[in-house]
Design a protein around this motif. Structure first.
Motif, PDB file in Angstrom:
ATOM      1  N   UNK A 477       1.092  -0.980   0.091  1.00  0.00           N
ATOM      2  CA  UNK A 477       0.108  -0.002  -0.143  1.00  0.00           C
ATOM      3  C   UNK A 477       0.645   1.074   0.011  1.00  0.00           C
ATOM      4  N   UNK A 478       1.825   1.305  -0.348  1.00  0.00           N
ATOM      5  CA  UNK A 478       2.834   2.344   0.402  1.00  0.00           C
ATOM      6  C   UNK A 478       3.756   3.117  -0.717  1.00  0.00           C
ATOM      7  N   UNK A 508      -7.381  -9.895   9.290  1.00  0.00           N
ATOM      8  CA  UNK A 508      -8.709  -8.991   9.802  1.00  0.00           C
ATOM      9  C   UNK A 508      -7.933  -7.479   8.814  1.00  0.00           C
ATOM     10  N   UNK A 509      -6.780  -7.667   8.456  1.00  0.00           N
ATOM     11  CA  UNK A 509      -5.520  -6.685   6.973  1.00  0.00           C
ATOM     12  C   UNK A 509      -6.418  -7.037   5.690  1.00  0.00           C
ATOM     13  N   UNK A 513      -8.344  -3.967   4.416  1.00  0.00           N
ATOM     14  CA  UNK A 513      -7.960  -3.050   2.846  1.00  0.00           C
ATOM     15  C   UNK A 513      -9.064  -2.572   1.971  1.00  0.00           C
ATOM     16  N   UNK A 514      -9.514  -4.298   2.214  1.00  0.00           N
ATOM     17  CA  UNK A 514     -11.121  -4.375   0.891  1.00  0.00           C
ATOM     18  C   UNK A 514     -12.088  -3.300   1.376  1.00  0.00           C
ATOM     19  N   UNK A 536      -9.984   9.764   0.951  1.00  0.00           N
ATOM     20  CA  UNK A 536      -9.478   8.392   2.280  1.00  0.00           C
ATOM     21  C   UNK A 536      -8.761   7.197   1.841  1.00  0.00           C
ATOM     22  N   UNK A 537      -8.801   7.176   0.085  1.00  0.00           N
ATOM     23  CA  UNK A 537      -8.199   6.072  -0.718  1.00  0.00           C
ATOM     24  C   UNK A 537      -6.306   6.852  -0.552  1.00  0.00           C
ATOM     25  N   UNK A 538      -6.335   8.165  -0.483  1.00  0.00           N
ATOM     26  CA  UNK A 538      -5.026   8.329  -1.231  1.00  0.00           C
ATOM     27  C   UNK A 538      -4.239   9.022   0.179  1.00  0.00           C
TER      28      UNK A 538
END
Length: 572
Positions: A477-478, A508-509, A513-514, A536-538
Motif C-alpha cells: 500500500x505504501x 483483519x488486514x 484493505x478491502x 481517504x484512499x489517497x
C-alpha cells in the motif's frame, strides 16, 4: 402505490382524531379543563435553511417540524406523562407513541455499573466541568426548558439541534445548544446571558452571540468560520405558573459566516454563507388531545428528518455540484490538557464521539496486549490519552525490579481509534508517524524516539522481499518513493508458528484493505466527489508529499494551503 399511501395517511389521521375527541370529551366529563397550567408544550415549527455562497450553489428550503418544549424537572418527575406514559412519557418503554429518553442527550461519562444518569444530571455535570456551577456565584440550576424532537413509536430519529434554556432565581442564565450530526457525534455550546453577547441583535430577538465554529455538521462545509446565534427567549420560566393564552414560542436563528477576507482579520466573521431559522408557528400545552391532534395533522413528520437531509444532500451534490468535505475528527474538549501543546489544534466542546468499531476494538486489544510486556522490555512508561472524555486513559508502567528511579514517559494523545488501525497496518513505527501524526494528524507523541523504540522489536531491512507475508501485504500500500525501512516482522504480528493467530491477523488486514477499496469503489460508482486532496484512499499519496516537503528546506515553515471556505464547486 400513491393511493395506498393516501389511504394509510387518512387512516392514521382518522384514528388520531378519534382518540383526540374521546380524550377531550372524557376530560370535560371529569371536570378538568383541557387548557390548564402547563410545564410542557407542543411546538409546530417552520425550519428554513438558505445557502448564499458560493452564488452558483445558492439553495433554500423550508420544512414543517414538530418539537416538544418541556420542563426538564417536570419531564423527569413524570409529571408530563400522558395516558400512563403510553401516549407520551420519559424513559424507555417499548410501544410508546412518543417519548424522550436520557441516552441520546449529552454523554454519560461515568463508566461501570449503576443506573444511567438523567438529563438533568448530565446537564449539571457538563456545567460543572466547564466551570459554570463551580466558579459562578450561581450554585445550581433551578430548572430548564428543553426544546427537542421526541422519539416516535420507539424510533429515535435524527435530532439536529436541542436547545436548553437554564434558569436561576434571577431569570434566564444560560442558553445551551446541543448539536448532533448524522455520525452520532455531539457538540455543545454554552452561551451565558450578558456575557460575550453581541452589542446589537436583530429585531424580534432578545440575545445574540458570535463565536468560532468547532463542529462538523454538513458535508458541504468545512469546520472553519463563525456562528452568529440569535435567540428569542421563552415567555416565562418553567417554574412560573403561566396560564394559557400566551404560550412560549422560542425562536432560534443561526448565521454561518466565513472568516473575513480582509488582510489581518482572519479571526473576524466575514460574509454570511448559510442561514438557518427555527420559528414556531403554533404552540399548544402538552396534553393527550393536543398531541394526538398535532400528529393527525402531520402523522409522519417525526420520521422525515433523515429522508429530508438525504434529499437536500443529493440536490447540493449532484444538482449544485458541491463537493463533499469528509468528516474530520472532533476537537478535544478543554479539560484534556494533553492536547494543549498540539501545534495548530484548537480545543472545543465535543461531548460524544463516534463509537469504536468492531475491527478497531479488536486491534486496540492487540496493541494493549502487546504493550503489557513490551513496556518492561523497553523500560518505558506509556500513556494513551484519547480526546473522547468517555474513554479512560490507558497507562502502563514497567514492573521490573530495575525500574526504581525516574522512568522515561511516552504520552500518545489521539483524536480517534483510527490510531490503532494505523499502527497495525503500517509497516513500521516510522510509517505510522508519517501517516497518522504528520499527515492525517490523528495522533501526536511526546517523543518520536520513544515511540519508535516501543514499536521496534527486530532489525530493519531496506528490502521488503525478506519480510513476512503480512509485512509484504502492508508494504504494497505504501508508494515506493517513500524510502522508510520496515522490520522483517511487525511487532503486532504473532509468531509464524502460530497459524491460527497468523490467519486472524491476515484476515483483519485483508478486511481493512478491502473496506478501503470498497469505499473508493462506492464513491466511483455513485459519481460522488470529495474535495480534492481529501480522498481517504489517497492517504499514502498525501504522506509522500508531506515527507517530500519535510525534506525540502525551501518549503519548511510554509502554512498548509487553505480550502476555500465558500465551498468547493465542480464545473459540469
Amino acid at each position: 402505490m400513491s393511493l395506498n399511501f393516501k389511504l394509510l395517511d387518512a387512516g392514521v389521521a382518522l384514528v388520531c382524531l378519534s382518540l383526540s375527541a374521546w380524550c377531550y370529551c372524557s376530560a370535560n366529563r371529569r371536570g378538568h379543563k383541557p387548557y390548564s397550567l402547563a410545564r410542557g408544550y407542543i411546538l409546530e415549527n417552520q425550519v428554513t435553511h438558505a445557502r448564499l455562497i458560493p452564488v452558483e450553489a445558492s439553495h433554500a428550503f423550508t420544512y414543517p417540524t414538530l418539537a416538544f418544549f418541556v420542563s426538564v424537572d417536570a419531564l423527569e418527575g413524570h409529571e408530563l406523562d400522558l395516558w400512563g406514559g403510553w401516549v407520551f412519557g420519559y424513559g424507555g418503554r417499548w410501544g410508546r407513541l412518543t417519548g424522550l429518553r436520557s441516552n441520546p442527550y449529552f454523554a454519560d461519562i461515568a463508566q461501570g455499573g449503576g443506573p444511567p444518569k438523567t438529563i438533568r444530571e448530565k446537564l449539571e455535570d457538563l456545567l460543572t466541568e466547564r466551570g459554570y456551577l463551580r466558579t459562578s456565584r450561581k450554585t445550581r440550576v433551578v430548572d430548564s426548558w428543553m426544546l427537542t424532537m421526541p422519539n416516535y413509536v420507539g424510533f429515535e430519529g435524527i435530532n439536529p439541534l436541542t436547545v436548553y434554556f437554564c434558569y436561576q432565581a434571577e431569570g434566564l442564565w444560560l442558553v445551551i445548544l446541543e448539536i448532533h450530526n448524522t455520525f452520532g457525534e455531539t457538540h455543545v455550546h454554552v452561551l451565558e446571558v450578558g456575557h460575550n453577547e453581541d452589542e446589537t441583535r436583530p429585531k424580534g430577538y432578545d440575545h445574540q452571540w458570535t463565536f468560532l465554529r468547532e463542529f462538523h455538521v454538513s458535508p458541504f462545509n468545512d469546520r472553519s468560520g463563525f456562528y452568529s446565534v440569535s435567540i428569542k427567549s421563552p415567555s416565562h420560566p418553567p417554574t412560573f405558573n403561566h396560564r394559557q393564552g400566551d404560550p412560549p414560542r422560542p425562536a432560534v436563528r443561526i448565521h454561518l459566516h466565513t472568516s473575513s477576507d480582509t488582510p489581518g482579520s482572519r479571526e473576524l466573521p466575514g460574509p454570511i454563507k448559510l442561514t438557518a431559522l427555527l420559528r414556531p408557528t403554533a404552540s399548544y400545552p402538552l396534553t393527550t388531545y393536543n398531541l394526538l391532534a398535532s400528529l393527525s395533522r402531520a402523522p409522519f413528520t417525526l420520521l422525515l428528518s433523515l429522508p429530508r437531509i438525504l434529499a437536500q444532500a443529493w440536490a447540493l451534490h449532484y444538482n449544485k455540484r458541491l463537493d463533499v468535505f469528509l468528516r474530520p475528527e472532533p476537537l478535544p474538549p478543554l479539560q484534556k490538557s494533553e492536547f494543549a501543546a498540539w501545534d495548530g489544534l484548537r480545543r472545543g466542546g465535543g461531548v460524544k464521539w463516534l463509537s469504536e468499531g468492531f475491527l478497531e476494538r479488536y486491534i486496540r486489544n492487540r496493541v494493549e496486549t502487546f504493550l503489557q510486556h513490551r513496556v518492561d522490555e523497553a523500560g518505558l512508561q506509556v500513556s494513551f490519552v484519547s480526546a473522547d472524555p468517555s474513554v479512560t486513559d490507558f497507562v502502563l508502567t514497567p514492573q521490573g525490579a530495575g525500574y526504581q528511579g525516574r522512568i522515561p514517559h511516552l504520552v500518545i494523545s489521539y483524536l480517534s481509534p483510527r490510531i490503532f488501525t494505523i499502527i497495525f497496518t503500517s509497516p513500521s513505527p516510522e510509517h505510522a508517524l508519517l501517516l497518522g501524526s504528520d499527515t492525517e494528524r490523528i495522533f501526536t507523541v511526546s517523543s518520536r524516539e520513544f515511540f519508535i523504540t516501543l514499536f521496534t522489536v527486530s532489525n530493519t531491512t531496506p528490502d521488503i522481499i525478506g519480510s513476512s507475508p503480512l509485512q509484504r501485504m502492508r508494504a504494497r500500500r505504501v508508494p515506493a518513493s517513500i524510502p522508510l525501512q520496515a522490520s522483517v516482522h511487525h511487532p503486532l504480528d504473532p509468531p509464524l508458528s502460530s497459524r491460527a493467530e497468523t490467519l486472524k491477523t491476515g484476515l483483519a488486514l485483508r478486511t481493512l484493505f478491502f473496506l478501503e477499496r470498497l469505499e473508493h469503489w462506492i464513491f466511483s460508482v455513485a459519481h460522488a466527489r470529495v474535495v480534492a486532496g481529501e480522498e481517504p484512499w489517497a492517504a499514502w499519496e498525501r504522506a509522500e508529499k508531506v515527507l517530500t516537503r519535510h525534506r525540502n528546506e525551501a518549503k519548511v515553515g510554509q502554512a498548509p494551503k487553505r480550502v476555500n471556505e465558500q465551498g468547493s464547486v465542480r464545473s459540469q
